[in-house]
Design a protein around this motif. Structure first.
Motif, PDB file in Angstrom:
ATOM      1  N   TYR A 289      20.020 -16.970 -32.789  1.00  0.00           N
ATOM      2  CA  TYR A 289      19.245 -18.189 -32.588  1.00  0.00           C
ATOM      3  C   TYR A 289      18.971 -18.484 -31.120  1.00  0.00           C
ATOM      4  O   TYR A 289      17.824 -18.549 -30.691  1.00  0.00           O
ATOM      5  CB  TYR A 289      19.963 -19.387 -33.234  1.00  0.00           C
ATOM      6  CG  TYR A 289      20.173 -19.226 -34.716  1.00  0.00           C
ATOM      7  CD1 TYR A 289      19.135 -19.467 -35.620  1.00  0.00           C
ATOM      8  CD2 TYR A 289      21.409 -18.831 -35.221  1.00  0.00           C
ATOM      9  CE1 TYR A 289      19.329 -19.305 -36.987  1.00  0.00           C
ATOM     10  CE2 TYR A 289      21.606 -18.673 -36.587  1.00  0.00           C
ATOM     11  CZ  TYR A 289      20.560 -18.912 -37.460  1.00  0.00           C
ATOM     12  OH  TYR A 289      20.749 -18.749 -38.796  1.00  0.00           O
ATOM     13  N   LEU A 290      20.022 -18.648 -30.332  1.00  0.00           N
ATOM     14  CA  LEU A 290      19.853 -19.138 -28.972  1.00  0.00           C
ATOM     15  C   LEU A 290      19.137 -18.137 -28.082  1.00  0.00           C
ATOM     16  O   LEU A 290      18.154 -18.464 -27.411  1.00  0.00           O
ATOM     17  CB  LEU A 290      21.226 -19.494 -28.385  1.00  0.00           C
ATOM     18  CG  LEU A 290      21.208 -20.216 -27.041  1.00  0.00           C
ATOM     19  CD1 LEU A 290      20.505 -21.554 -27.160  1.00  0.00           C
ATOM     20  CD2 LEU A 290      22.628 -20.405 -26.527  1.00  0.00           C
ATOM     21  N   HIS A 291      19.606 -16.888 -28.073  1.00  0.00           N
ATOM     22  CA  HIS A 291      19.059 -15.906 -27.151  1.00  0.00           C
ATOM     23  C   HIS A 291      17.671 -15.416 -27.538  1.00  0.00           C
ATOM     24  O   HIS A 291      16.999 -14.770 -26.744  1.00  0.00           O
ATOM     25  CB  HIS A 291      20.009 -14.717 -27.029  1.00  0.00           C
ATOM     26  CG  HIS A 291      21.210 -15.017 -26.188  1.00  0.00           C
ATOM     27  ND1 HIS A 291      22.185 -14.084 -25.916  1.00  0.00           N
ATOM     28  CD2 HIS A 291      21.598 -16.158 -25.557  1.00  0.00           C
ATOM     29  CE1 HIS A 291      23.114 -14.633 -25.162  1.00  0.00           C
ATOM     30  NE2 HIS A 291      22.795 -15.895 -24.939  1.00  0.00           N
ATOM     31  N   LYS A 292      17.235 -15.715 -28.747  1.00  0.00           N
ATOM     32  CA  LYS A 292      15.884 -15.336 -29.146  1.00  0.00           C
ATOM     33  C   LYS A 292      14.819 -16.214 -28.498  1.00  0.00           C
ATOM     34  O   LYS A 292      13.621 -15.921 -28.590  1.00  0.00           O
ATOM     35  CB  LYS A 292      15.745 -15.393 -30.666  1.00  0.00           C
ATOM     36  CG  LYS A 292      16.443 -14.246 -31.383  1.00  0.00           C
ATOM     37  CD  LYS A 292      16.126 -14.254 -32.865  1.00  0.00           C
ATOM     38  CE  LYS A 292      16.729 -13.024 -33.538  1.00  0.00           C
ATOM     39  NZ  LYS A 292      16.420 -12.970 -34.985  1.00  0.00           N
ATOM     40  N   LYS A 293      15.248 -17.278 -27.846  1.00  0.00           N
ATOM     41  CA  LYS A 293      14.296 -18.187 -27.204  1.00  0.00           C
ATOM     42  C   LYS A 293      13.874 -17.730 -25.808  1.00  0.00           C
ATOM     43  O   LYS A 293      13.084 -18.402 -25.154  1.00  0.00           O
ATOM     44  CB  LYS A 293      14.895 -19.592 -27.125  1.00  0.00           C
ATOM     45  CG  LYS A 293      15.178 -20.190 -28.505  1.00  0.00           C
ATOM     46  CD  LYS A 293      15.766 -21.575 -28.394  1.00  0.00           C
ATOM     47  CE  LYS A 293      16.038 -22.165 -29.780  1.00  0.00           C
ATOM     48  NZ  LYS A 293      16.626 -23.529 -29.714  1.00  0.00           N
ATOM     49  N   GLY A 294      14.451 -16.604 -25.339  1.00  0.00           N
ATOM     50  CA  GLY A 294      14.003 -16.052 -24.071  1.00  0.00           C
ATOM     51  C   GLY A 294      15.085 -16.014 -23.016  1.00  0.00           C
ATOM     52  O   GLY A 294      16.175 -16.580 -23.173  1.00  0.00           O
TER      53      GLY A 294
ATOM     54  N   GLU B 157      22.025 -21.424 -20.353  1.00  0.00           N
ATOM     55  CA  GLU B 157      23.315 -21.440 -21.051  1.00  0.00           C
ATOM     56  C   GLU B 157      24.458 -21.076 -20.112  1.00  0.00           C
ATOM     57  O   GLU B 157      25.495 -21.755 -20.080  1.00  0.00           O
ATOM     58  CB  GLU B 157      23.269 -20.470 -22.228  1.00  0.00           C
ATOM     59  CG  GLU B 157      24.582 -20.393 -22.989  1.00  0.00           C
ATOM     60  CD  GLU B 157      24.699 -19.141 -23.840  1.00  0.00           C
ATOM     61  OE1 GLU B 157      25.507 -19.128 -24.775  1.00  0.00           O
ATOM     62  OE2 GLU B 157      23.990 -18.162 -23.541  1.00  0.00           O
TER      63      GLU B 157
ATOM     64  N   ARG C 259      24.749 -17.067 -31.256  1.00  0.00           N
ATOM     65  CA  ARG C 259      24.034 -16.986 -29.978  1.00  0.00           C
ATOM     66  C   ARG C 259      22.929 -15.933 -30.038  1.00  0.00           C
ATOM     67  O   ARG C 259      21.811 -16.167 -29.570  1.00  0.00           O
ATOM     68  CB  ARG C 259      25.040 -16.668 -28.870  1.00  0.00           C
ATOM     69  CG  ARG C 259      24.450 -16.564 -27.490  1.00  0.00           C
ATOM     70  CD  ARG C 259      25.536 -16.248 -26.492  1.00  0.00           C
ATOM     71  NE  ARG C 259      26.335 -17.398 -26.141  1.00  0.00           N
ATOM     72  CZ  ARG C 259      27.644 -17.497 -26.271  1.00  0.00           C
ATOM     73  NH1 ARG C 259      28.325 -16.499 -26.798  1.00  0.00           N
ATOM     74  NH2 ARG C 259      28.295 -18.582 -25.907  1.00  0.00           N
TER      75      ARG C 259
ATOM     76  N   ARG D 180      15.088 -17.355 -20.079  1.00  0.00           N
ATOM     77  CA  ARG D 180      15.343 -18.616 -19.394  1.00  0.00           C
ATOM     78  C   ARG D 180      16.454 -19.398 -20.077  1.00  0.00           C
ATOM     79  O   ARG D 180      17.302 -20.018 -19.413  1.00  0.00           O
ATOM     80  CB  ARG D 180      14.052 -19.445 -19.359  1.00  0.00           C
ATOM     81  CG  ARG D 180      14.175 -20.741 -18.570  1.00  0.00           C
ATOM     82  CD  ARG D 180      12.835 -21.443 -18.456  1.00  0.00           C
ATOM     83  NE  ARG D 180      11.872 -20.629 -17.717  1.00  0.00           N
ATOM     84  CZ  ARG D 180      10.626 -21.012 -17.476  1.00  0.00           C
ATOM     85  NH1 ARG D 180      10.202 -22.184 -17.922  1.00  0.00           N
ATOM     86  NH2 ARG D 180       9.817 -20.213 -16.802  1.00  0.00           N
ATOM     87  N   VAL D 181      16.492 -19.350 -21.390  1.00  0.00           N
ATOM     88  CA  VAL D 181      17.550 -20.037 -22.132  1.00  0.00           C
ATOM     89  C   VAL D 181      18.909 -19.397 -21.845  1.00  0.00           C
ATOM     90  O   VAL D 181      19.928 -20.091 -21.749  1.00  0.00           O
ATOM     91  CB  VAL D 181      17.234 -20.013 -23.635  1.00  0.00           C
ATOM     92  CG1 VAL D 181      18.388 -20.594 -24.442  1.00  0.00           C
ATOM     93  CG2 VAL D 181      15.959 -20.781 -23.914  1.00  0.00           C
ATOM     94  N   LYS D 182      18.934 -18.074 -21.701  1.00  0.00           N
ATOM     95  CA  LYS D 182      20.185 -17.387 -21.375  1.00  0.00           C
ATOM     96  C   LYS D 182      20.725 -17.852 -20.025  1.00  0.00           C
ATOM     97  O   LYS D 182      21.934 -18.060 -19.859  1.00  0.00           O
ATOM     98  CB  LYS D 182      19.966 -15.887 -21.362  1.00  0.00           C
ATOM     99  CG  LYS D 182      19.558 -15.288 -22.693  1.00  0.00           C
ATOM    100  CD  LYS D 182      19.336 -13.787 -22.564  1.00  0.00           C
ATOM    101  CE  LYS D 182      18.860 -13.178 -23.873  1.00  0.00           C
ATOM    102  NZ  LYS D 182      18.620 -11.718 -23.757  1.00  0.00           N
TER     103      LYS D 182
END
Length: 791
Positions: free
Chosen positions: A350-355, A362, A347, A357-359
Motif C-alpha cells: 500500500y504505502l510504497h506503491k504511492k511513489g 516515511e 508497507r 516521495r512517500v518513501k
C-alpha cells in the motif's frame, strides 16, 4: 514447492518467471519478484551446472597444468582483494558513523547546557538530514540497496538471480545509505548491509567492474560462470560479517550456516583466508587511528563489548533463569518476525506503491519520531544519585558535561546525579550496548527504565524495519535482548543475593537469545558473541540460551531472513523438502505443461518462433537413430540459442548435420556466459533477415550432452535433495530405462591421474587398475555420445 522448479519435464523455476530486466535500469526494491513480464520485474535462475558442450570440451582439452595453476592462483588473489576491499569499506562506514554520531552528541550536549529545547532542535535536525540523505540515495539512485540485503544474497547463493542486487550503484548506495541511516540514530544497524557490501565487492571484482560507469577491466574477467561467481560472493558474505563484528571465525561460520546452500573444503579455505585478511585490514586501521587522527573513531580493538572482567563463574541454580531468558528470546524473536512481516507487507502493498516521495516522507517521519522519543523520554525520568566509586573500575559518575557513555548527566538538578534512561536511550547503539553489558555497575538501571526502553525500542525496531534505507537487525536485536536480559539479571541478583552475579552477564545472554529467536542461527552466532565479548567462560551458557530460543522460535514461524525472502517473492529451496513430498513422485511434479523439444538441425525461423512464444530457459534436443528411434541427445539453453542467433556464424544452408572437421566451432565457451550486471540477450534485440530465417542451425556442438536425469517414479524427496545439493537449473524426468550398461561404485571413482588405482581395498574382486586400463584402450567403443553425433 518443487513442482515450480521441475514442471515441463526439464524446466526450472525460471519457466514461470519473467525475464530479467536491464539491471542497470532496474528500480525494483524487491517487491513482486514473481511478477509477470508486463510488470517489468522478475528473477532468473543461475546456471551452477557445468554445460559440457563441445566448445567447453575443446577449451578444456587445450588447457594444461600451467593454466590450472594460474586459475587457482587468481582465485586466491581475488580472495585477497575481497578481504581488503570489504575491510576498507567497513572502516570507512564505521569511521563515518562514529564521527557523525560523535559530532551530533557533542554539539547537542554543549547546547543543552544552555537550552534543552535548542538542543532538541539541533539533535532532531541533524538526524533528519542524515536519514533524508540515506532515503534519497536509496529511492533515487540504488533501490536494491534498501534493507539488509541478506535475503537477496541468500537467494543468489541458492540459485536465484535477482535484478540489481550486485550492481556497482547498489554498492555505493549501501555504503553511503548505511552511514546516513545508522548515523541518523534509527533503530537499525550496519552489520547486515556490510554483508551485502562484501557480496557486491566480490561480484564486481569477478566481472571486472562496472561497464555502465566505465569502471571496467578485461583482465579480471576470468570468472565467467555462475559457479565461480557464487564462490566469490560467498567469500564476500563472510568478509562482511568479519568486518562488521571483527569476528573472522564467526564470518566463516555465518557464510556456512546462514547464507550459502553449497559448500566444499576448497571454498572453506578461501573463505577463511578472506576473513583473515579482513581482520588484518581492520586491525591495521584501528592501530592507525590510535593517535586520534580519526576523530571520534578510536583505536579500539577486535573486542567491541569486552566483558572479560565480568562474572567469573556461575551456579547450577542459575541455569533455570538463563533458560527462561532463552524462552523469552524465542517468544519475542518470533513475535518480532511476525510483526515485521505484517508491517513490511502492508508497507509494500500500500504505502510504497504511492511513489518514492512517500518513501522519503516515511523515513523522515520515523526519524523525527525516533529523535523525539530518545530525547524526550529521558526528560521525564527522575535522575538517580551516583553510586560510590569502585576503585580501578575506570567508570566515572557522572560523566563530565558534554560527554556520553555510562552515567550520563542529562536534565539532572545536581552534578552528582545521572539519568539511567538517557544512558541507554540518548546514546550511540554501541555505547548503549556497552553500558548494558558493563560489569561492576550494579543497580545502574532501574527496572522501570529498562521496561520503558524495551517497549519503545522494540516498537521502533519493528516500525523502522522495511523503510527505504539500508537496515540491519543485528545491533537492534542485541539491544532488545540485552535489555530484558539485564532485567532478569536484576531479579536473579536480588533473589539469590550472590555478590559475584553480574547483571551484565544476563544482558549478554539476553542478546544472544533474541538473535537466536529471531534469526535462528546457532553455531555462527555463538562464535560471534564470544569473539565480540572476549569471555570464553560464557560459551556453555550462550549455547544453552541459543538452543532454547531457537527451539521456541521454530515452534511459531520461520527465521527473519526466510520470512523476508518469502515476502519479497524469493523462491528459496530450503535445506529439507516438505513433508508431503514423500508421497509424491517426479512425474507428478512436471505435469503442468507440455515439453517443448527441438530437433538437432532446426530452422532459424523455428528457433526464433519458439523463443518468442515462451519464456523457457532450457529445451531438450532430440535426434533419430538409423532405425528411426527417437533419442534425446542433450539440453540446450535459451541463452546459448540467443548467442547463436545473434552471431549468425553457425547458420548453414543444408538441413543435414554439420561436419565439425570441415567447419570447426567458432565460439569460445565464455561467450555463452550471461553478464552478471545486465539482462543479457533477449530475442527482441536480435534482428534476423528473411534470408537468415530460412537457414538452419546444427545444435549438437552447443548442447549439454550429459544433463542430470531421474526416472519418472523417483520419490520427490530424493529429486528435491538432488536438485538442491547439486545446484541444478534443469532436471530431465524420463521413463524407466530398459537396460543397464554398467554399475559405478566407490571403487570405480578411485582413479589417480597416472591411471593407477588407489591403494584402498574394497570388498570386490574386480581390479580397478585392470578395469581402468581396459576402458582406456576401448576408445572407439566408449566414445561419448557427443563425439558420436559429431563424428
Amino acid at each position: 514447492m518443487l513442482s515450480n522448479h521441475l514442471h515441463n519435464g526439464i524446466e526450472s523455476d525460471s519457466l514461470i518467471w519473467s525475464r530479467v530486466p536491464d539491471s542497470d535500469d532496474a528500480s525494483t526494491d524487491g517487491v513482486g519478484l514473481l511478477s509477470s513480464p508486463r510488470e517489468g520485474g522478475g528473477v532468473d535462475s543461475l546456471d551452477y551446472e557445468v554445460i559440457e558442450n563441445y566448445a567447453y570440451r575443446e577449451e578444456q582439452a587445450h588447457r594444461g597444468k600451467l593454466y590450472v595453476g594460474y586459475y587457482v592462483a587468481v582465485k586466491w588473489f581475488f580472495s585477497l582483494l575481497i578481504g581488503i576491499g570489504t575491510g576498507l569499506a567497513a572502516v570507512f562506514i564505521n569511521l563515518s558513523v562514529e564521527n557523525f554520531a560523535g559530532w551530533k552528541f557533542a554539539l547537542t550536549f554543549a547546547i543543552i547546557q544552555k537550552s534543552y529545547f535548542a538542543g532538541f532542535i539541533v539533535y532532531l535536525v541533524i538526524n533528519l538530514v542524515l536519514v533524508f540523505s540515506s532515503a534519497y540515495i536509496i529511492t533515487q539512485f540504488a533501490p536494491a540497496a534498501a534493507g539488509s540485503g541478506i535475503p537477496e544474497i541468500k537467494g543468489y547463493l541458492n540459485g536465484i538471480d535477482i535484478p540489481g542486487t550486485l550492481l556497482f550503484r547498489t554498492l555505493i548506495g549501501k555504503i553511503f545509505g548505511s552511514i546516513g541511516s545508522v548515523g541518523g540514530g534509527l533503530a537499525l544497524g550496519k552489520e547486515g548491509p556490510l554483508v551485502h557490501t562484501g557480496a557486491c565487492i566480490a561480484s564486481l571484482l569477478g566481472q571486472g567492474g562496472s561497464t555502465k560507469y566505465h569502471f571496467n577491466s578485461r583482465w579480471p574477467q576470468l570468472f565467467k560462470s555462475d559457479r565461480d561467481r557464487r564462490d566469490l560472493v560467498t567469500c564476500g558474505c563472510a568478509a562482511g560479517v568479519a568486518a562488521a563484528f571483527r569476528a573472522p571465525v564467526g564470518g566463516v561460520l555465518f557464510a556456512l550456516e546462514e547464507v550459502t546452500s553449497w559448500w566444499r573444503s576448497q571454498l572453506m579455505w578461501r573463505v577463511f583466508f578472506t576473513s583473515a585478511i579482513v581482520a588484518v585490514v581492520v586491525r591495521t586501521a584501528m592501530g592507525w587511528c590510535k593517535s586520534g587522527i580519526c576523530g571520534h573513531f578510536g583505536g579500539g580493538g577486535f573486542i567491541i563489548w569486552d566483558v572479560s572482567d565480568g562474572q567469573d563463574d556461575y551456579y547450577f541454580k542459575e541455569l533455570l533463569p538463563m533458560a527462561v531468558i532463552g524462552v523469552i528470546g524465542g517468544l519475542l524473536g518470533a513475535l518480532f518476525n511476525q510483526l515485521t512481516y505484517y508491517m513490511t507487507s502492508w508497507r509494500r502493498n500500500y504505502l510504497h506503491k504511492k511513489g518514492n516521495r512517500v518513501k522519503i516522507y516515511e523515513a523522515c517521519i520515523i526519524s523525527c519520531l525516533t529523535s523525539a522519543i530518545s530525547f524526550g523520554l529521558p526528560l521525564l525520568r527522575k535522575c538517580s544519585p551516583c553510586p560510590e566509586a569502585v576503585p580501578d573500575s575506570g567508570i566515572e559518575c557522572p560523566r563530565p558535561p558534554g560527554m556520553y557513555g555510562n552515567y550520563v548527566n542529562f536534565y539532572c538538578k545536581t552534578d552528582n546525579e545521572y539519568n539511567d534512561l538517557a544512558t541507554i536511550f540518548f546514546n550511540t547503539q554501541d555505547d548503549a550496548i556497552r553500558n548494558l553489558f558493563s560489569a561492576k555497575t550494579m543497580r545502574e538501571f532501574s527496572a522501570q527504565s529498562l521496561l520503558t526502553f524495551l517497549a519503545m525500542f522494540y516498537t521502533l525496531a519493528v516500525v523502522t524495519f522495511g523503510t527505504a534505507v539500508p537496515a540491519g537487525q543485528f545491533v537492534p536485536g542485541i539491544m532488545i535482548g540485552s535489555t530484558y536480559g539485564r532485567l532478569v539479571g536484576m531479579f536473579v541478583v536480588r533473589f539469590y543475593k550472590k555478590l559475584n552475579i553480574e547483571e551484565g552477564t544476563y544482558a549478554l545472554l539476553g542478546a544472544a537469545s533474541f538473535l537466536g529467536g529471531s534469526m535462528r542461527m546457532t553455531v555462527s552466532l555463538c562464535v560471534i558473541m564470544v569473539e565480540i565479548t572476549n569471555n570464553l567462560k560464557l560459551l556453555p551458557l550462550i549455547m544453552l540460551v541459543l538452543l532454547v530460543s531457537k527451539a521456541v522460535g521454530d515452534a511459531f514461524n520461520e527465521g527473519l531472513y526466510e520470512v523476508q525472502a518469502r515476502l519479497k517473492g524469493i523462491p528459496l529451496l530450503e535445506s529439507r523438502p516438505k513433508y508431503h513430498m514423500r508421497q509424491m513422485i517426479a512425474k507428478e511434479a512436471c505435469q503442468s505443461q507440455k515439453v517443448i523439444s527441438l530437433p538437432r538441425v532446426i530452422r532459424v525461423a523455428d528457433v526464433a518462433s519458439i523463443l518468442r512464444s515462451n519464456k523457457h530457459n532450457g529445451f531438450p534436443v532430440i535426434d533419430h537413430t538409423r532405425s528411426g528411434e527417437t533419442l534425446v541427445i542433450g539440453l540446450v539453453l535459451r541463452s546459448h540459442l540467443l548467442v547463436l542467433l545473434q552471431s549468425k556464424v553457425d547458420f548453414q544452408h543444408s538441413p543435414l548435420p554439420c561436419d565439425p572437421s570441415a567447419r570447426p566451432i567458432r565460439h569460445r565457451f565464455s561467450e555463452f556466459a550471461k553478464p552478471v550486471s545486465s539482462k543479457g540477450l533477449c530475442i527482441e534485440d536480435i534482428h534476423l533477415t528473411s534470408d537468415d530465417l530460412e537457414m538452419y542451425i546444427d545444435l549438437a556442438p552447443f548442447l549439454n550432452p550429459s544433463p542430470y536425469v531421474v526416472p519418472e517414479d523417483m520419490s520427490l524427496t530424493k529429486v528435491y535433495n538432488l536438485f538442491r545439493q547439486l545446484g541444478l537449473r534443469h532436471l530431465f524426468v524420463v521413463p524407466r530405462p530398459s537396460r543397464v550398461i554398467g554399475l559405478i561404485t566407490r571403487k570405480d571413482l578411485l582413479i589417480e591421474e597416472n591411471g593407477e588405482s588407489s591403494a584402498v581395498e574394497l570388498q570386490q574382486s574386480t581390479s580397478v587398475r585392470g578395469r581402468y586400463s581396459e576402458t582406456a584402450t576401448r576408445t572407439d567403443a566408449a566414445r561419448p555420445l557427443l563425439d558420436d553425433l559429431l563424428g
